[in-house]
Design a protein around this motif. Structure first.
Motif, PDB file in Angstrom:
ATOM      1  N   LYS A  71      20.434   7.145  18.853  1.00 40.44           N
ATOM      2  CA  LYS A  71      20.386   6.142  17.777  1.00 40.44           C
ATOM      3  C   LYS A  71      19.483   4.975  18.160  1.00 40.44           C
ATOM      4  O   LYS A  71      18.590   4.587  17.392  1.00 40.44           O
ATOM      5  CB  LYS A  71      21.810   5.606  17.495  1.00 40.44           C
ATOM      6  N   THR A  72      19.712   4.438  19.353  1.00 40.41           N
ATOM      7  CA  THR A  72      18.889   3.305  19.791  1.00 40.41           C
ATOM      8  C   THR A  72      17.429   3.712  19.882  1.00 40.41           C
ATOM      9  O   THR A  72      16.533   2.963  19.478  1.00 40.41           O
ATOM     10  CB  THR A  72      19.404   2.787  21.149  1.00 40.41           C
ATOM     11  N   THR A  73      17.182   4.911  20.396  1.00 43.56           N
ATOM     12  CA  THR A  73      15.805   5.378  20.517  1.00 43.56           C
ATOM     13  C   THR A  73      15.137   5.456  19.144  1.00 43.56           C
ATOM     14  O   THR A  73      13.985   5.052  18.987  1.00 43.56           O
ATOM     15  CB  THR A  73      15.782   6.760  21.207  1.00 43.56           C
ATOM     16  N   PHE A 110      19.311  -6.779  18.791  1.00 44.25           N
ATOM     17  CA  PHE A 110      19.409  -5.849  19.904  1.00 44.25           C
ATOM     18  C   PHE A 110      20.860  -5.589  20.297  1.00 44.25           C
ATOM     19  O   PHE A 110      21.732  -6.427  20.104  1.00 44.25           O
ATOM     20  CB  PHE A 110      18.632  -6.384  21.109  1.00 44.25           C
ATOM     21  N   GLN A 111      21.056  -4.394  20.890  1.00 43.37           N
ATOM     22  CA  GLN A 111      22.401  -3.983  21.275  1.00 43.37           C
ATOM     23  C   GLN A 111      23.031  -4.998  22.241  1.00 43.37           C
ATOM     24  O   GLN A 111      24.212  -5.235  22.195  1.00 43.37           O
ATOM     25  CB  GLN A 111      22.339  -2.599  21.928  1.00 43.37           C
ATOM     26  N   LYS A 112      22.192  -5.589  23.121  1.00 36.04           N
ATOM     27  CA  LYS A 112      22.750  -6.588  24.041  1.00 36.04           C
ATOM     28  C   LYS A 112      22.190  -7.978  23.745  1.00 36.04           C
ATOM     29  O   LYS A 112      21.849  -8.733  24.647  1.00 36.04           O
ATOM     30  CB  LYS A 112      22.494  -6.180  25.477  1.00 36.04           C
ATOM     31  N   LEU A 186      19.551  -3.115  13.152  1.00 35.94           N
ATOM     32  CA  LEU A 186      20.718  -3.661  13.838  1.00 35.94           C
ATOM     33  C   LEU A 186      21.333  -2.599  14.741  1.00 35.94           C
ATOM     34  O   LEU A 186      21.738  -1.543  14.262  1.00 35.94           O
ATOM     35  CB  LEU A 186      21.766  -4.135  12.818  1.00 35.94           C
ATOM     36  N   ASP A 187      21.353  -2.877  16.023  1.00 33.18           N
ATOM     37  CA  ASP A 187      21.881  -1.907  16.976  1.00 33.18           C
ATOM     38  C   ASP A 187      23.304  -2.296  17.375  1.00 33.18           C
ATOM     39  O   ASP A 187      23.498  -3.160  18.212  1.00 33.18           O
ATOM     40  CB  ASP A 187      20.977  -1.843  18.204  1.00 33.18           C
ATOM     41  N   GLU A 188      24.274  -1.675  16.767  1.00 33.42           N
ATOM     42  CA  GLU A 188      25.690  -1.979  16.980  1.00 33.42           C
ATOM     43  C   GLU A 188      25.937  -3.487  17.037  1.00 33.42           C
ATOM     44  O   GLU A 188      26.420  -4.011  18.035  1.00 33.42           O
ATOM     45  CB  GLU A 188      26.169  -1.311  18.277  1.00 33.42           C
ATOM     46  N   PRO A 189      25.584  -4.177  15.942  1.00 36.39           N
ATOM     47  CA  PRO A 189      25.616  -5.640  15.990  1.00 36.39           C
ATOM     48  C   PRO A 189      27.023  -6.206  16.063  1.00 36.39           C
ATOM     49  O   PRO A 189      27.190  -7.360  16.422  1.00 36.39           O
ATOM     50  CB  PRO A 189      24.935  -6.048  14.682  1.00 36.39           C
TER      51      PRO A 189
HETATM   52 MG   LIG Z   1      22.413   2.584  21.660  1.00 37.00          MG
END
Ligand SMILES: [Mg+2]
Ligand SMILES: Nc1ncnc2c1ncn2[C@@H]1O[C@H](COP(=O)(O)OP(=O)(O)OP(=O)(O)O)[C@@H](O)[C@H]1O
Lengths: 400, 275
Positions: A71-73, A110-112, A186-189
């Motif tokens: 997913k992130t990729t 970003f996820q982080k 949005l990456d797992e916001p």
């Molecule tokens: Mg990810």
């Protein structure tokens, strides 16, 4: 399911457009972003395999799948942080595969978080505005407005590193939105938020998306979040798209055992299609509504736990013994042993453990799927309590 | 609570003893000699003597040379450290070792080898001539002295800057690009501010030894450019005027303290090697 219902109201239009595109009535320039034949490897390991996906203007698309499925990729390919090994990325029909991130009208949460530690909350949010020639007063107005939307008024001068995870995440959202991008990735916001704040932010994000008219590409591995927020859900596993569809489609018409198992609870049984609308499973032949299979083709039969009714013995062909009963608040979760196959049933009726009961399934509640490589991986609920322990451990161990 | 702090004090005792013996005691000696004359009577004569134009020139020259060396070190070290920090982990190790390598060599030998390189018919001019470029005269000029300082202290600038840059989170660079920064803008808006503490450490670690250095100027500057370090050495080694030498050390310490205080104002208090 109750949490699917509300999405009906606001995503009608995009859904209609998607239908038109699929039936080729509409031109392809309706597609805002398109990923065409994307393949991506890291160190010789394929992470995405022949990925095809388009995203409409102002659509809310969710990428859903287990950890590590790519997913992130996928999001990073759209943002410009990765280039595909094969295939291309298009924006409004123009190829942008090699365009660097700063030239793309796309912003990312970003996820982080990736907040700038040398800037306070205000300056983090103002970061993108300071690149253009925006007047100081206008910057102040827009930052204030964004902080209000993410519920962080009064935090302007705070050090971002001293904020809680949830607050940092909201700063990241404000920072990405302040410049009103065409597309927000949005990456797992909401990953770091507690349940209550998470629900509030889901509603808030959905409102922002509609009010500002921004296309959202949203990554999550929380299926309920995906179903309740999205116009379109993309279910992925192992770098391959398993199904693209509306939340209702995904839930009611899963394409294979993986999707059925990943989205909600399901009883997945081996079956044989004797003819159109006639399927055999659990030793009985029942009427169903699906067709188009070969005669006597082996299939996977999916029945959702909430679609099964507990009825007195003798009134229906399928019957079994109640193993366990768990009270879940709204309903009971009952595990019923039918000739060794353990069904999960969710019902408001109580049945005592040890009693023999009938299971009634109406024809339109039987969903037939073609056999796939996932067919034998997901079965009954005999190991359900082990599974629960395992997923509990995953939920606490998997913070990223 | 009480026993704990009692224990802590016992544990700290050797360190405190060490500090008294080797830090506080020499400082007290410096103070004592600075404010006495040869007979041991109290006197401010030594410090007054330093206001003489001869010594003022030495102090100003030392500071000017050290400043130029520090600035050039910074200009060379920053891009170098940045490039190294972006290389693969393996390459980073190799590059950093190459940078540290000269430090394993004795200071005197290093200075002699620079002499050999910079001499009128030394290594540098041999190369220039073979390329058809006329010889340059560097040895025994101020440029040679400053070159010596740079050569000796460059690793102390590279190391702290490399340390902060290598710890810089790539995701911050991605976030910056994502929000619309060109690579140049990302550099000025994210990389530079986040590496400030390393720069402050590096500047301190180069300026302090440069301003107090001795021997480099004697060998590379042809004894034409007297620096504080050399003067102090002379007072102790040949003039036997301990009182004047101590007074010079005192002033030098004050200069260093002031410059460190100035530098620390620019530090954000994290990252670098000098707190
Ligand atoms: Mg990810
Ligand atoms: N830069 C990289 N180098 C090597 N492997 C990578 C890199 N980025 C991702 N991968 C691998 O690619 C796979 C997919 O990663 P990705 O981050 O896209 O997963 P994800 O679906 O976002 O998972 P999660 O839900 O845990 O965030 C993983 O196996 C991961 O280890």
């Amino acid at each position: 399911m109750f949490f699917v219902m509300n999405s009906q109201f606001y995503c009608g239009f995009n859904r209609y457009k998607r239908m038109c595109i699929n039936s080729k009535k509409m031109e392809k320039n309706e597609k805002l972003i398109e990923l065409r034949g994307i393949t991506k490897e890291f160190d010789g390991t394929p992470v995405l395999t022949d990925l095809n996906l388009y995203i409409l203007d102002k659509e809310f698309v969710t990428l859903l799948g287990p950890s590590g499925c790519g997913k992130t990729t996928t999001l990073r390919l759209i943002g410009g942080f990765e280039t595909p090994d094969k295939g291309d990325v298009f924006f409004e029909g123009k190829r942008i595969t090699d365009l660097p991130p700063y030239k793309r009208p796309v912003n990312t949460v970003f996820q982080k978080y990736a907040l700038f530690p040398h800037l306070n909350v205000y300056e983090n949010v103002a970061f993108a505005l300071r690149l253009g020639k925006v007047a100081e007063k206008e910057i102040a107005r827009r930052v204030k407005e964004m902080l209000k939307i993410v519920n962080l008024e009064g935090f302007e001068r705070r050090n971002v590193e001293k904020l809680s995870g949830g607050q940092q995440q909201r700063v990241a959202i404000a920072r990405a939105l302040v410049n009103q991008p065409r597309v927000l990735l949005l990456d797992e916001p909401l990953g770091a938020l507690d349940l209550k704040l998470r629900k509030d932010m889901q509603v808030e994000l959905k409102k922002i998306q509609q009010r500002m008219g921004i296309t959202f590409v949203y990554v999550t591995h929380d299926q309920e979040e995906a179903l309740s927020m999205s116009d379109t859900v993309v279910v992925m596993d192992n770098g391959v798209i398993q199904q693209i569809g509306t939340p209702e489609d995904i839930y009611n018409e899963p394409k294979n055992a993986f999707v059925a198992d990943f989205i909600g609870e399901s009883n997945i049984l081996d079956g044989i299609m004797h003819a159109d609308k006639l399927v055999e499973f659990s030793g009985h032949t029942l009427e169903c509504v699906d067709g188009g299979f070969e005669k006597d083709e082996p299939v996977d039969v999916v029945i959702r736990p909430e679609d099964v009714d507990i009825v007195p013995l003798g009134s229906v062909p399928i019957h079994g013994v109640v193993n366990t009963v768990t009270f879940k608040g709204v309903h009971y979760e009952i595990i019923v042993d039918v000739q060794g196959f353990k069904w999960m049933v969710q019902t408001t009726d109580y049945a005592a453990p040890g009693t023999e009961v009938g299971l009634r399934i109406l024809p339109d509640e039987i969903h037939i799927m073609k056999k796939s490589k996932y067919s034998d991986l997901y079965g009954d609920y005999s190991t359900y309590f082990d599974e629960m322990d395992k997923s509990g451990a995953e939920a606490t161990g998997d913070e990223n | 609570m009480k026993t704990k702090s009692y224990m802590a004090r016992i544990m700290a005792a050797p360190h405190i003893l060490w500090a008294i013996l080797f830090i506080a005691a020499p400082m007290l000696f410096v103070l004592y000699y600075s404010f006495t004359d040869a007979s041991g009577a109290f006197s401010t004569e030594n410090l007054r003597l330093l206001l003489d134009a001869k010594y003022l020139t030495i102090f100003l020259r030392s500071m000017a040379f050290a400043l130029v060396a520090t600035v050039i070190c910074l200009l060379v070290a920053y891009p170098l450290a940045y490039a190294i920090s972006r290389a693969t982990p393996r390459a980073q190790k190799v590059y950093m070792m190459l940078i540290m390598l000269p430090m394993w060599m004795n200071f005197l030998i290093r200075t002699y080898s620079i002499m050999a390189i910079l001499e009128d018919n030394g290594f540098l001019n041999t190369i220039l001539n073979s390329l058809g470029i006329p010889s340059v005269h560097i040895i025994n000029t101020s440029a040679a002295v400053i070159f010596g300082m740079i050569y000796n202290y460059l690793p102390y600038m590279v190391l702290p800057i490399y340390t902060v840059l290598s710890r810089l989170d790539v995701r911050l660079l991605e976030a910056s690009a994502d929000l619309g920064c060109t690579p140049a803008q990302t550099f000025t808006r994210v990389v530079m501010p986040l590496s400030r503490s390393g720069v402050v450490s590096g500047v301190t670690m180069v300026f302090v030894p440069s301003v107090s250095t001795f021997y480099i100027s004697q060998k590379l500057g042809g004894a034409k450019y007297d620096l504080i370090g050399d003067s102090i050495e002379r007072q102790f080694q040949s003039a036997y005027n301990y009182n004047l030498g101590a007074a010079m050390s005192l002033v030098l310490m004050v200069i260093i303290l002031i410059s460190m205080a100035i530098m620390n104002r620019y530090s954000d208090g994290e990252g670098g090697l000098v707190a």
